[in-house]
Write a protein that holds these residues in place. Structure first.
Motif, mmCIF file in Angstrom:
data_model
loop_
_atom_site.group_PDB
_atom_site.id
_atom_site.type_symbol
_atom_site.label_atom_id
_atom_site.label_comp_id
_atom_site.label_asym_id
_atom_site.label_seq_id
_atom_site.Cartn_x
_atom_site.Cartn_y
_atom_site.Cartn_z
ATOM 1 N N ASP A 65 0.664 -1.157 0.101
ATOM 2 C CA ASP A 65 -0.030 0.124 0.126
ATOM 3 C C ASP A 65 0.591 1.213 -0.355
ATOM 4 O OD1 ASP A 65 -2.836 -0.810 0.259
ATOM 5 O OD2 ASP A 65 -1.907 -1.777 1.770
ATOM 6 N N LEU A 68 2.014 2.960 -3.749
ATOM 7 C CA LEU A 68 0.946 3.040 -4.181
ATOM 8 C C LEU A 68 0.219 4.638 -3.606
ATOM 9 C CD1 LEU A 68 -0.460 2.077 -6.463
ATOM 10 C CD2 LEU A 68 -2.807 1.422 -4.683
ATOM 11 N N ASN A 75 -6.237 1.476 -3.791
ATOM 12 C CA ASN A 75 -6.321 0.211 -4.031
ATOM 13 C C ASN A 75 -7.323 -0.397 -3.626
ATOM 14 O OD1 ASN A 75 -4.988 -1.908 -2.426
ATOM 15 N ND2 ASN A 75 -3.648 -0.467 -2.492
ATOM 16 N N ASP A 88 -6.275 -0.950 -8.810
ATOM 17 C CA ASP A 88 -5.454 0.167 -8.802
ATOM 18 C C ASP A 88 -5.355 1.364 -9.398
ATOM 19 O OD1 ASP A 88 -2.659 -1.833 -6.691
ATOM 20 O OD2 ASP A 88 -2.865 -2.203 -9.043
ATOM 21 N N ALA A 98 2.397 0.980 -10.137
ATOM 22 C CA ALA A 98 0.947 0.586 -9.823
ATOM 23 C C ALA A 98 1.841 -1.115 -11.137
ATOM 24 C CB ALA A 98 0.089 0.855 -10.086
#
Lengths: 414, 367
Positions: A65, A68, A75, A88, A98
């Motif tokens: 996580d 991202l 996501n 995502d 991603a």
């Protein structure tokens, strides 16, 4: 018309690209062809537990996580009886983050003991929160094994029982990953304001060196034809009596799938549907009633469910419901009624294809069905449905011997 | 050889294209906002009324809202539903503390036809006895089901204490409300808060200006004639309250306070703080209580606004035996925010995440 390009990598990964110049965001959607139907009966809930573990770090990236989110993205994922889908959403100019994250967890997971222990607890709390600590929450845990005798649809995605989740071992987890999380068992869709050539080179860069492995063969037991009326009553401490009539129907690829969907709309999509008008507005037997199809890939269910008004017996409802179901088997529905249903279907389709996330997920689902271009043919399939089709399908489906009835009897209803 | 251990280079979000709606005034107080930038056939239409829970007691605001399509002297509820559904429309309605909203989702070609049906249904609601009785019976059953849900019980208790300083704000629907209601009470509320209570219209969809203008004219008679005024200086009642529920297998927790709204200079700072604490997947509460301890399927915090003020809320459902541990961990995380500086790495991550969310929100017109 939703346009897309498709290409396949040498390791078997199917890639779809949908260009949308109207948004600064991009979507990376990954559908794995594995769901609860691929579990063994003594290890249910595993596909979903596994989905949680996919966020516990991969072989080269300790956290999924954080990078991202740093890229401005978010996501999530879901598991059904048929598939597991991860997505995502992030600003298009950071799409590579991603692809880096998704390709690394397709390559291999970190498989830490901590991740398994924590996610096991989280999933057990999810089981309680959504299925056990809710009035009527366990309905599908009861209805599935009534309607299905041997097909794995007889258990729910969350699993048959908490114990199966408690008993999962790291070896099970590793074996599941090895078997199902291969490039050839996945469909990747990228959507956003990008160029096809850039998408090709980025996907090849991040996924190209993943090993080619066999796509697992699926050989599920076929549910035998139902020739008997099945009925089960369970008593629960809930405020009202509830009913669930489940009729067997065709699989998702069958030409009649859309006819079943339309039939369920005619019976119970909204407040102008037949069952609502008769059983609620005219006879005042129920507080609510609706009809829908499960939409599963293998043979699914057409379900009619609702709750009884205080003082109404299950027998009263049963009689009125079968009367109404008889009508739809005897008389063709009026073309005007069909037209109205089609208007609603058209609206739902237009909203359902709105936004790049929906489109990316839908493209993957249709590709799994065999061809992503089906996304553009669906409206035509509905459009071709005639009153004769509805009558024919109603006749073969809405019969007692094709029906499983679950009654939730309130221990405190009047 | 590809190096998979480093994150690809990141690019910052350097600008966001905000789009502004076109504004049409119904009168000095009430406007219609039209967002035309929709690339497909979809359309959304919202009517806001000064008919929130704070405008009445004993369930009246909820009941009237739920009965808006229940029929006129000319048309039955079935006919109204037929007209909306037959044109492929989806109808939703709801009541919040200070507002009531009705929404329609449809294709733009059907918008006018559905608007006509809805305008007629709202302007001429007859509160037919049979419809009212049926509606109350259904609503009563729904409430009884909600009363079995831990999350509902916690939310209700929380709201009563959050808005403790004002009777109308803290009022929640009770089973006995169903016994005492009269049709005259419903009619009176409808006349005051719907027939003279329209506070805003929103149209989102690629439709002609003329159509938008016709919608404006259609609803003009319902527009509020004086400025919206809400309660000021709401105060919560501090303290801990426990509701015992037999046979529950989880504990629902709601924890929060009256705060402020976006008029306050600290509002944006607080939004960032709220995100760090509990408003995204990587938040401190999620990292601690879900991802480290496995006590819950989810925990989150949120900021909500009222006209004069706002409130802050933390919500979760946890394993029954870890209720006190969870509360301690929530306190621990709040203390940490009060006593330790947030690292630049964490702050940068949250700022990037929030900018991404803002960019995304601006591109998806229909949630």
């Amino acid at each position: 018309m939703i346009k897309y390009d498709k290409f396949t990598l040498e390791n078997g990964l199917t890639v779809l690209f949908h260009k949308d110049i109207t948004t600064p965001m991009a979507v990376v959607n990954t559908l794995y062809d594995v769901g609860a139907r691929d579990e063994s009966e003594d290890q249910t809930g595993f596909a979903h537990l596994f989905e949680h573990l996919m966020f516990g770090g991969s072989v080269n990236v300790p956290e999924f996580d954080t990078p991202l989110q740093l890229a401005g993205g978010e996501n999530n994922a879901f598991t059904s009886n048929d598939v597991t889908n991860y997505y995502d959403v992030l600003p298009a100019n950071n799409i590579e983050t991603a692809l880096w994250l998704e390709s690394d967890r397709m390559l291999s997971l970190a498989f830490t003991d901590k991740s398994l222990e924590v996610q096991r607890s989280v999933v057990i709390e999810e089981f309680k929160q959504r299925y056990l600590n809710q009035p009527y929450g366990d309905v599908w845990l009861e209805l599935r094994p009534l309607a299905y005798t041997i097909h794995p649809y007889k258990w729910a995605t969350i699993g048959k029982e908490i114990k199966h989740i408690e008993d999962a071992t790291m070896n099970d987890v590793k074996a599941f990953f090895k078997k199902f999380y291969t490039p050839s068992n996945a469909i990747l869709c990228i959507a956003g304001n990008l160029e096809l050539e850039d998408v090709k080179s980025l996907v090849t860069k991040w996924y190209g060196d993943l090993p080619k492995l066999e796509k697992p063969l699926r050989n599920l037991p076929k549910e035998p034809e139902q020739n008997e009326f099945r009925e089960k009553t369970i008593e629960r401490d809930v405020p009202a009596n509830a009913f669930y009539y489940a009729f067997k129907m065709v699989d998702r690829k069958h030409a009649d799938y859309f006819v079943y969907d339309t039939l369920s709309d005619a019976l119970g999509r909204d407040k102008s549907a037949r069952l609502y008008i008769t059983l609620k507005k005219e006879l005042n037997l129920v507080s609510n009633i609706s009809a829908y199809v499960t939409g599963s890939l293998d043979e699914g269910l057409l379900v009619i469910s609702g709750k009884l008004n205080d003082g109404v017996s299950f027998e009263d409802l049963d009689q009125a419901l079968w009367n109404e179901l008889e009508k739809v088997q005897k008389e063709q529905i009026h073309p005007l009624e069909l037209e109205k249903i089609m208007n609603k279907i058209r609206t739902a389709k237009e909203f359902g294809d709105q936004g790049i996330l929906n489109r990316a997920m839908n493209l993957c689902s249709y590709e799994l069905l065999g061809d992503a271009s089906l996304i553009n043919k669906e409206s035509e399939m509905y459009h071709q449905i005639t009153p004769e089709d509805i009558l024919r399908v109603a006749k073969v489906t809405l019969n007692k011997t094709n029906c499983s009835l679950l009654k939730i009897k309130s221990t405190n209803a009047k | 050889m590809l190096n998979r251990t480093f994150q690809p280079e990141l690019k910052a979000i350097d600008h966001i294209d905000f789009i502004a709606p076109v504004k049409y005034a119904l009168n000095e107080e009430v406007s219609l906002f039209h967002m035309r930038d929709v690339a497909d056939e979809t359309c959304r239409f919202d009517l806001y009324f000064d008919a929130g829970k704070c405008r009445g007691l004993k369930g009246v605001p909820n009941f009237v809202n739920g009965l808006l399509l229940s029929g006129t002297n000319q048309k039955s509820s079935i006919q109204i539903q037929e007209e909306i559904n037959g044109k492929g429309g989806f109808f939703e309605s709801g009541v919040s503390v200070e507002n009531a909203v009705i929404s329609v989702y449809c294709l733009r070609e059907n918008l006018w036809s559905i608007v006509e049906t809805i305008a007629d249904a709202i302007k001429n609601t007859a509160f037919i006895e049979k419809e009212v009785t049926e509606f109350l019976s259904d609503a009563r059953q729904k409430l009884k089901i909600n009363l079995e849900k831990m999350s509902y019980l916690a939310q209700v208790e929380f709201q009563q204490r959050l808005f403790a300083s004002h009777e109308h704000y803290s009022n929640v629907l009770q089973l006995e409300d169903f016994e005492n209601i009269t049709i005259d009470q419903l009619k009176e509320f409808h006349a005051t808060h719907y027939l003279n209570g329209l506070s805003k219209i929103v149209v989102v969809g690629n439709v002609e200006d003329e159509l938008v203008s016709n919608i404006k004219t259609m609803f003009q008679p319902l527009a509020l004639k004086s400025p919206l005024a809400f309660e000021k200086g709401l105060k919560n009642l501090p303290g801990e309250h426990i509701v015992d529920k037999e046979n529950a297998i989880q504990t629902a927790i709601r924890l929060g306070r009256i705060l402020f709204n976006k008029k306050h200079p600290d509002y944006i700072d607080f939004l960032v703080l709220n995100t760090i604490l509990g408003d995204y997947f990587g938040s401190r509460l999620m990292a601690n209580i879900r991802e480290d301890k496995g006590y819950t399927y989810g925990i989150g915090s949120m900021v909500a606004e009222t006209d004069d003020t706002g409130y802050f809320l933390i919500a979760t459902e946890v394993r029954k035996d870890v209720r006190e541990d969870t509360l301690n961990e929530i306190r621990f995380e709040i203390n940490r925010l009060q006593n330790e500086l947030v690292s630049t790495t964490e702050l940068e991550l949250v700022q990037n995440y929030m900018l991404g969310q803002l960019l995304k929100a601006l591109t998806v017109l229909m949630p």
